[in-house]
Structure formats: C-alpha cells, structure tokens
Design a protein around this motif. Structure first.
Motif, PDB file in Angstrom:
ATOM      1  N   ALA A   1      63.116  40.604  49.333  1.00 41.40           N
ATOM      2  CA  ALA A   1      63.262  41.334  50.806  1.00 41.40           C
ATOM      3  C   ALA A   1      62.930  40.790  52.040  1.00 41.40           C
ATOM      4  N   HIS A   2      64.167  40.227  52.241  1.00 40.34           N
ATOM      5  CA  HIS A   2      63.956  38.695  53.716  1.00 40.34           C
ATOM      6  C   HIS A   2      62.655  39.931  54.427  1.00 40.34           C
ATOM      7  N   PRO A   3      62.301  39.987  55.511  1.00 34.96           N
ATOM      8  CA  PRO A   3      61.528  41.020  56.544  1.00 34.96           C
ATOM      9  C   PRO A   3      61.887  39.288  57.718  1.00 34.96           C
ATOM     10  N   VAL A   4      61.880  40.184  59.396  1.00 32.21           N
ATOM     11  CA  VAL A   4      61.996  39.315  60.189  1.00 32.21           C
ATOM     12  C   VAL A   4      60.496  39.496  61.086  1.00 32.21           C
TER      13      VAL A   4
ATOM     14  N   VAL B   1      51.222  38.579  47.034  1.00 34.66           N
ATOM     15  CA  VAL B   1      50.727  37.808  46.701  1.00 34.66           C
ATOM     16  C   VAL B   1      50.869  36.867  47.598  1.00 34.66           C
ATOM     17  N   GLY B   2      50.145  36.293  48.690  1.00 32.38           N
ATOM     18  CA  GLY B   2      49.559  35.331  49.619  1.00 32.38           C
ATOM     19  C   GLY B   2      49.676  35.599  50.756  1.00 32.38           C
ATOM     20  N   SER B   3      48.421  36.147  51.326  1.00 34.67           N
ATOM     21  CA  SER B   3      47.912  37.006  52.592  1.00 34.67           C
ATOM     22  C   SER B   3      47.891  36.022  54.044  1.00 34.67           C
ATOM     23  N   GLY B   4      48.715  35.522  53.979  1.00 31.74           N
ATOM     24  CA  GLY B   4      48.775  34.299  55.328  1.00 31.74           C
ATOM     25  C   GLY B   4      49.468  35.981  56.200  1.00 31.74           C
ATOM     26  N   LEU B   5      50.733  35.338  57.262  1.00 31.18           N
ATOM     27  CA  LEU B   5      51.088  36.489  58.639  1.00 31.18           C
ATOM     28  C   LEU B   5      51.726  37.421  58.326  1.00 31.18           C
ATOM     29  N   ILE B   6      52.758  37.035  56.812  1.00 31.74           N
ATOM     30  CA  ILE B   6      53.259  37.530  56.641  1.00 31.74           C
ATOM     31  C   ILE B   6      52.873  38.774  55.417  1.00 31.74           C
ATOM     32  N   GLY B   7      52.642  38.091  54.301  1.00 31.57           N
ATOM     33  CA  GLY B   7      51.263  38.921  53.852  1.00 31.57           C
ATOM     34  C   GLY B   7      50.357  40.225  54.510  1.00 31.57           C
ATOM     35  N   ARG B   8      49.854  39.593  55.406  1.00 36.18           N
ATOM     36  CA  ARG B   8      48.633  40.628  55.936  1.00 36.18           C
ATOM     37  C   ARG B   8      50.034  41.842  56.910  1.00 36.18           C
TER      38      ARG B   8
ATOM     39  N   GLN C   1      39.120  32.268  51.935  1.00 33.76           N
ATOM     40  CA  GLN C   1      39.224  32.442  53.146  1.00 33.76           C
ATOM     41  C   GLN C   1      40.649  32.939  54.289  1.00 33.76           C
ATOM     42  N   GLN C   2      41.413  32.811  52.897  1.00 33.23           N
ATOM     43  CA  GLN C   2      42.197  33.547  53.212  1.00 33.23           C
ATOM     44  C   GLN C   2      42.533  34.745  53.454  1.00 33.23           C
ATOM     45  N   ILE C   3      42.036  35.275  52.449  1.00 34.28           N
ATOM     46  CA  ILE C   3      41.633  37.293  52.162  1.00 34.28           C
ATOM     47  C   ILE C   3      40.795  37.579  53.089  1.00 34.28           C
TER      48      ILE C   3
ATOM     49  N   LEU D   1      45.650  42.392  47.935  1.00 32.81           N
ATOM     50  CA  LEU D   1      46.297  41.446  49.122  1.00 32.81           C
ATOM     51  C   LEU D   1      45.557  39.767  47.607  1.00 32.81           C
ATOM     52  N   PHE D   2      45.978  39.303  47.338  1.00 29.56           N
ATOM     53  CA  PHE D   2      46.047  38.081  46.377  1.00 29.56           C
ATOM     54  C   PHE D   2      46.425  37.234  47.376  1.00 29.56           C
ATOM     55  N   ASP D   3      45.816  35.992  46.833  1.00 29.00           N
ATOM     56  CA  ASP D   3      45.130  34.726  47.649  1.00 29.00           C
ATOM     57  C   ASP D   3      45.155  33.290  46.536  1.00 29.00           C
TER      58      ASP D   3
ATOM     59  N   LEU E   1      56.518  25.536  44.592  1.00 33.08           N
ATOM     60  CA  LEU E   1      55.668  26.127  44.783  1.00 33.08           C
ATOM     61  C   LEU E   1      56.206  27.673  44.252  1.00 33.08           C
ATOM     62  N   LYS E   2      57.037  28.077  44.723  1.00 34.05           N
ATOM     63  CA  LYS E   2      57.864  29.948  45.241  1.00 34.05           C
ATOM     64  C   LYS E   2      58.481  29.686  43.076  1.00 34.05           C
ATOM     65  N   LYS E   3      58.144  28.970  42.611  1.00 34.61           N
ATOM     66  CA  LYS E   3      58.620  28.511  41.115  1.00 34.61           C
ATOM     67  C   LYS E   3      57.895  28.986  40.412  1.00 34.61           C
TER      68      LYS E   3
ATOM     69  N   SER F   1      60.548  38.650  46.473  1.00 37.13           N
ATOM     70  CA  SER F   1      60.121  37.527  47.548  1.00 37.13           C
ATOM     71  C   SER F   1      60.091  37.450  48.934  1.00 37.13           C
ATOM     72  N   SER F   2      59.647  37.254  49.947  1.00 41.64           N
ATOM     73  CA  SER F   2      59.788  37.043  51.602  1.00 41.64           C
ATOM     74  C   SER F   2      60.890  36.391  52.276  1.00 41.64           C
ATOM     75  N   THR F   3      60.973  35.094  51.143  1.00 47.70           N
ATOM     76  CA  THR F   3      62.254  33.984  51.851  1.00 47.70           C
ATOM     77  C   THR F   3      62.636  34.560  52.804  1.00 47.70           C
ATOM     78  N   SER F   4      62.825  33.531  53.643  1.00 47.71           N
ATOM     79  CA  SER F   4      63.854  33.731  54.764  1.00 47.71           C
ATOM     80  C   SER F   4      65.196  33.255  54.269  1.00 47.71           C
ATOM     81  N   CYS F   5      64.686  31.483  53.260  1.00 43.42           N
ATOM     82  CA  CYS F   5      66.793  30.716  53.310  1.00 43.42           C
ATOM     83  C   CYS F   5      66.738  30.607  51.693  1.00 43.42           C
TER      84      CYS F   5
HETATM   85  P1  NAI Z   1      51.795  31.585  55.928  1.00 42.21           P
HETATM   86  O1  NAI Z   1      51.708  29.745  55.667  1.00 42.21           O
HETATM   87  O2  NAI Z   1      50.585  32.000  56.952  1.00 42.21           O
HETATM   88  O3  NAI Z   1      50.919  32.460  54.422  1.00 42.21           O
HETATM   89  C1  NAI Z   1      51.076  31.916  52.860  1.00 42.21           C
HETATM   90  C2  NAI Z   1      49.429  31.845  52.444  1.00 42.21           C
HETATM   91  O4  NAI Z   1      50.010  31.652  50.945  1.00 42.21           O
HETATM   92  C3  NAI Z   1      48.656  32.023  52.792  1.00 42.21           C
HETATM   93  O5  NAI Z   1      47.578  32.529  52.689  1.00 42.21           O
HETATM   94  C4  NAI Z   1      48.556  29.967  51.490  1.00 42.21           C
HETATM   95  O6  NAI Z   1      46.843  30.166  51.249  1.00 42.21           O
HETATM   96  C5  NAI Z   1      48.679  31.511  50.661  1.00 42.21           C
HETATM   97  N1  NAI Z   1      49.630  30.985  49.253  1.00 42.21           N
HETATM   98  C6  NAI Z   1      49.804  29.210  48.859  1.00 42.21           C
HETATM   99  N2  NAI Z   1      49.446  28.899  47.737  1.00 42.21           N
HETATM  100  C7  NAI Z   1      49.688  29.990  47.163  1.00 42.21           C
HETATM  101  C8  NAI Z   1      49.806  30.333  45.778  1.00 42.21           C
HETATM  102  N3  NAI Z   1      49.859  29.606  44.389  1.00 42.21           N
HETATM  103  N4  NAI Z   1      49.638  31.863  45.796  1.00 42.21           N
HETATM  104  C9  NAI Z   1      48.554  32.627  46.039  1.00 42.21           C
HETATM  105  N5  NAI Z   1      48.948  32.553  47.709  1.00 42.21           N
HETATM  106  C10 NAI Z   1      49.023  31.326  47.792  1.00 42.21           C
HETATM  107  O7  NAI Z   1      53.070  31.657  55.569  1.00 42.21           O
HETATM  108  P2  NAI Z   1      54.303  32.877  56.022  1.00 42.21           P
HETATM  109  O8  NAI Z   1      54.034  32.879  57.637  1.00 42.21           O
HETATM  110  O9  NAI Z   1      53.271  34.248  55.580  1.00 42.21           O
HETATM  111  O10 NAI Z   1      55.073  32.909  55.030  1.00 42.21           O
HETATM  112  C11 NAI Z   1      55.127  33.495  53.881  1.00 42.21           C
HETATM  113  C12 NAI Z   1      56.790  33.656  52.973  1.00 42.21           C
HETATM  114  O11 NAI Z   1      57.242  35.044  54.187  1.00 42.21           O
HETATM  115  C13 NAI Z   1      57.563  32.257  53.455  1.00 42.21           C
HETATM  116  O12 NAI Z   1      58.240  32.601  52.465  1.00 42.21           O
HETATM  117  C14 NAI Z   1      58.306  32.513  55.167  1.00 42.21           C
HETATM  118  O13 NAI Z   1      59.266  31.557  55.048  1.00 42.21           O
HETATM  119  C15 NAI Z   1      58.740  34.286  55.369  1.00 42.21           C
HETATM  120  N6  NAI Z   1      59.004  34.174  56.077  1.00 42.21           N
HETATM  121  C16 NAI Z   1      58.354  33.973  57.251  1.00 42.21           C
HETATM  122  C17 NAI Z   1      58.278  34.245  58.335  1.00 42.21           C
HETATM  123  C18 NAI Z   1      57.190  33.988  59.091  1.00 42.21           C
HETATM  124  O14 NAI Z   1      57.932  33.794  60.611  1.00 42.21           O
HETATM  125  N7  NAI Z   1      56.376  33.631  58.812  1.00 42.21           N
HETATM  126  C19 NAI Z   1      59.365  35.943  58.592  1.00 42.21           C
HETATM  127  C20 NAI Z   1      59.961  35.615  57.475  1.00 42.21           C
HETATM  128  C21 NAI Z   1      59.956  35.599  56.117  1.00 42.21           C
END
Ligand code: NAI
Length: 315
Positions: free
Chosen positions: A140-143, A8-15, A36-38, A30-32, A97-99, A117-121
């Motif tokens: 499950a916090h990745p690095v 759920v979320g296809s940004g940096l970490i979702g990918r 466009q993010q997908i 991959l849901f978002d 948002l996460k809640k 959850s991928s949350t960092s903190c």
């Molecule tokens: P990001 O900003 O690159 O991606 C977030 C994605 O979530 C975006 O594609 C956005 O469109 C989508 N999104 C927003 N609201 C949504 C919703 N309600 N439902 C579905 N998708 C939604 O963020 P990133 O960097 O991938 O971080 C994601 C999580 O991973 C965060 O909690 C972050 O703390 C954690 N994390 C990030 C690291 C990093 O270095 N970037 C490392 C370890 C954990």
C-alpha cells in the motif's frame, strides 16, 4: 475497544499513517527499533494535530485529544501485533531490511491480519517471496505527504488473496484515502511511471535549450497541473474533443508524430544537472532551512486544494 492497526517504523511515513488511522477512529500502535523515534513521533504527531485542529484542517470527526489518545508507542513486537487487523510496514527502503522485518512478522502473525508495505518501489514478488502468510501480503504505497495527498497504490503479490486487496481497499477508503488497484506489479508502479515520464521529457527539453528550468516548472504548475488536480489525462482527452474516439481521430496522428521525436533516457548528470541545480537554488536555496520553509508552503497549498476538492460538488 476500537480496532487496532500496527505501524512498524515510526519515521516520516509511519507518523503520517498514524495520524490517518487515528482520524478514522482506529487504535494505533507505533513500533520502532529506536525508542527515541517513537518518542519523537508521538511529540510531532501531537504538535501537528493541534495545529491542524486550530486551522480547521484536522481529518475525521474526533477532536485532536481524542485522536491522540488512540495512538500509543510500543517497543515489543510480539505485544504490538496482538489484536491488530492491519500491519503497515514503514521501515527504510532497503530490500534486505524489509525482508527481515516481514520474515519476523510472518512467524508471529495470525491468519486474518493484513500485512502491508509502504515501499515506494520494491516489488511485492521480491518483498513477500517465501512468506507463509503471502496471501495476506500487499503493498500500500502512499504519496508524500499522505495527510494531504490521499492516493494509495495497492499492489498485490501474484499469490495475494483477492480478499486481502478488497479489505485493504475498504480500509483505505475508511480513513479518507483514495486507493487504486494496480492489477499486476510493475517497476515504479503507476504513479512513479507517470512521474518519471514527465521528469524525463522535462529534462530533455531543458537539456536541448528549448525552455528554461523555471518556465518548464510553470508549464506544470500554471498549466497542466491545474487540470490534473481534478481530471486525469484520459478524461482530459475525452473532454478536449467530442469524446475519446473523436480525440483519437483528430489528434492521434499528431500525438504519434510528436512522440516519435522524444529523445533517449537522460543521464541526469553533467551540464544539465548543473544548470537545473543553479536555477532551482535561486528560487529555493538547498540548505535545510529554506527547503523546510518551502515544503511547509507546499503542504499548505496541498491542504487548501484538499479542502477545495472536498467542497466541489461531485458529479
Ligand atoms: P524514515 O527513515 O523516516 O523512517 C524509518 C523508520 O523505521 C525509522 O524510525 C527507523 O528507526 C525505523 N526502523 C528501522 N529498522 C526498523 C526495524 N527493523 N523495525 C522497526 N522499525 C525500524 O523512512 P520513511 O521516509 O518514513 O520511509 C518509510 C517507507 O515508506 C520506505 O519504504 C519509503 O520508501 C516509503 N515511502 C516514503 C515516502 C517519502 O516521501 N518519505 C513516500 C512513500 C513511501
């Protein structure tokens, strides 16, 4: 049909998670909320996997095409959760948002899926409070970057079922990651507590004029860091004397003496931040191009270390 995992979320970490799960042979959805993010995610994953395959660094036993065929985008959350054994949330680091995302998922998931959850903190007690399926919830916090740095911190809510932790641990191992169990939640989990302890002392040493910013970084990259890529601080103690008991006997008092001289928490502002900023920018100017190039170099280094580690005989 292969078992499926939902991101759920296809940004940096979702990918990154998508690539890791596909490398383990899982079907990945991959849901978002942003279509466009997908689209971008699917394009980037294709590009990355092809490059990894060309350089012989693609994970898993399937070809890039086979792995790519396992990953699909999905813009309907109800359809997305169907058949998933594991849901990995990767939306931005914002508690409200996460809640909201977890409350929505809580209403539509079955009793046998793991909600992670991928949350960092953010702490599990904040994230999962009041959810009906709290026993199935875990962090499950990745690095970053997870494809090259395999550590995953597993952090349970006080009510998380032990089976949820065990299942997530086994799943992470199956996709080639290295899970560790954080037995009780704590601010910063374990990795960031260690990282902040190092950053904090690094900052004070530069602030007090004891070492330059560049030499400080060298102490880690050409000193401690080389060792730490293979053994941790506790095993280092064990090996640097005749076992841990002998190390504590020999060095306990001098460690305590040095530790008592550590200063207060730095402000991370003012003249010191300016000094460190200038030194860092001489090495890597902080415009997007230079930063991206340096990150690419870092990832190549990490990939080489990952390869080396996999070739080392295990003891
Ligand atoms: P990001 O900003 O690159 O991606 C977030 C994605 O979530 C975006 O594609 C956005 O469109 C989508 N999104 C927003 N609201 C949504 C919703 N309600 N439902 C579905 N998708 C939604 O963020 P990133 O960097 O991938 O971080 C994601 C999580 O991973 C965060 O909690 C972050 O703390 C954690 N994390 C990030 C690291 C990093 O270095 N970037 C490392 C370890 C954990």
């Amino acid at each position: 049909m292969a078992t499926s995992v939902l991101l759920v979320g296809s940004g940096l970490i979702g990918r990154s998670w998508a690539m890791l799960f596909a490398s383990g042979g899982f079907r990945v959805k991959l849901f978002d909320t942003e279509q466009q993010q997908i689209t971008n995610a699917l394009e980037n994953i294709r590009k990355d996997m092809k490059l990894l395959e060309q350089s012989g660094s693609l994970k898993g036993s399937l070809s890039a095409e086979q792995q790519l065929s396992l990953i699909t985008g999905c813009s309907n959350i109800q359809e997305a959760v169907e058949g998933a054994i594991h849901i990995q949330e990767c939306v931005p680091e914002d508690l409200a948002l996460k809640k909201k995302v977890f409350a929505q998922l809580d209403g539509i998931i079955s009793d046998d899926v793991v909600l992670s959850s991928s949350t960092s903190c953010l702490l599990p007690s904040q994230l999962f409070a009041g959810l009906v399926h709290v026993k199935q919830c875990i962090v499950a916090h990745p690095v970053n970057p997870p494809y090259y740095v395999p550590l995953v911190e597993l952090v349970p809510h006080p009510e998380t079922a032990p089976a949820t932790v065990d299942r997530t641990h086994a799943l992470m191992q199956k996709i080639g990651q290295s899970p560790v169990r954080v037995l009780r939640e704590v601010d910063g989990f374990v990795l960031n507590r260690l990282q902040y302890a190092v950053i904090s002392e690094a900052w004070r040493l530069v602030q007090e004029g004891i070492v330059s910013p560049n030499d400080l970084d060298l102490v880690m990259s050409h000193g401690l860091g080389l060792r730490y890529a293979f053994i941790g601080p506790l095993e280092t103690m064990h090996l640097n004397a005749e076992g841990i008991l002998s190390y504590c006997n020999r060095y306990g008092e001098s460690m305590k003496h040095v530790l008592k001289t550590f200063g207060p928490i730095p402000e991370f502002s003012g003249a010191t931040v300016e000094k460190i900023h200038q030194a860092m920018c001489v090495k890597v100017p902080d415009d997007p191009e230079h930063l991206a190039a340096r990150r690419q170099w870092r990832d190549q280094c990490l990939m080489s270390i990952a390869k080396l580690k996999s070739q080392m005989p295990s003891q």
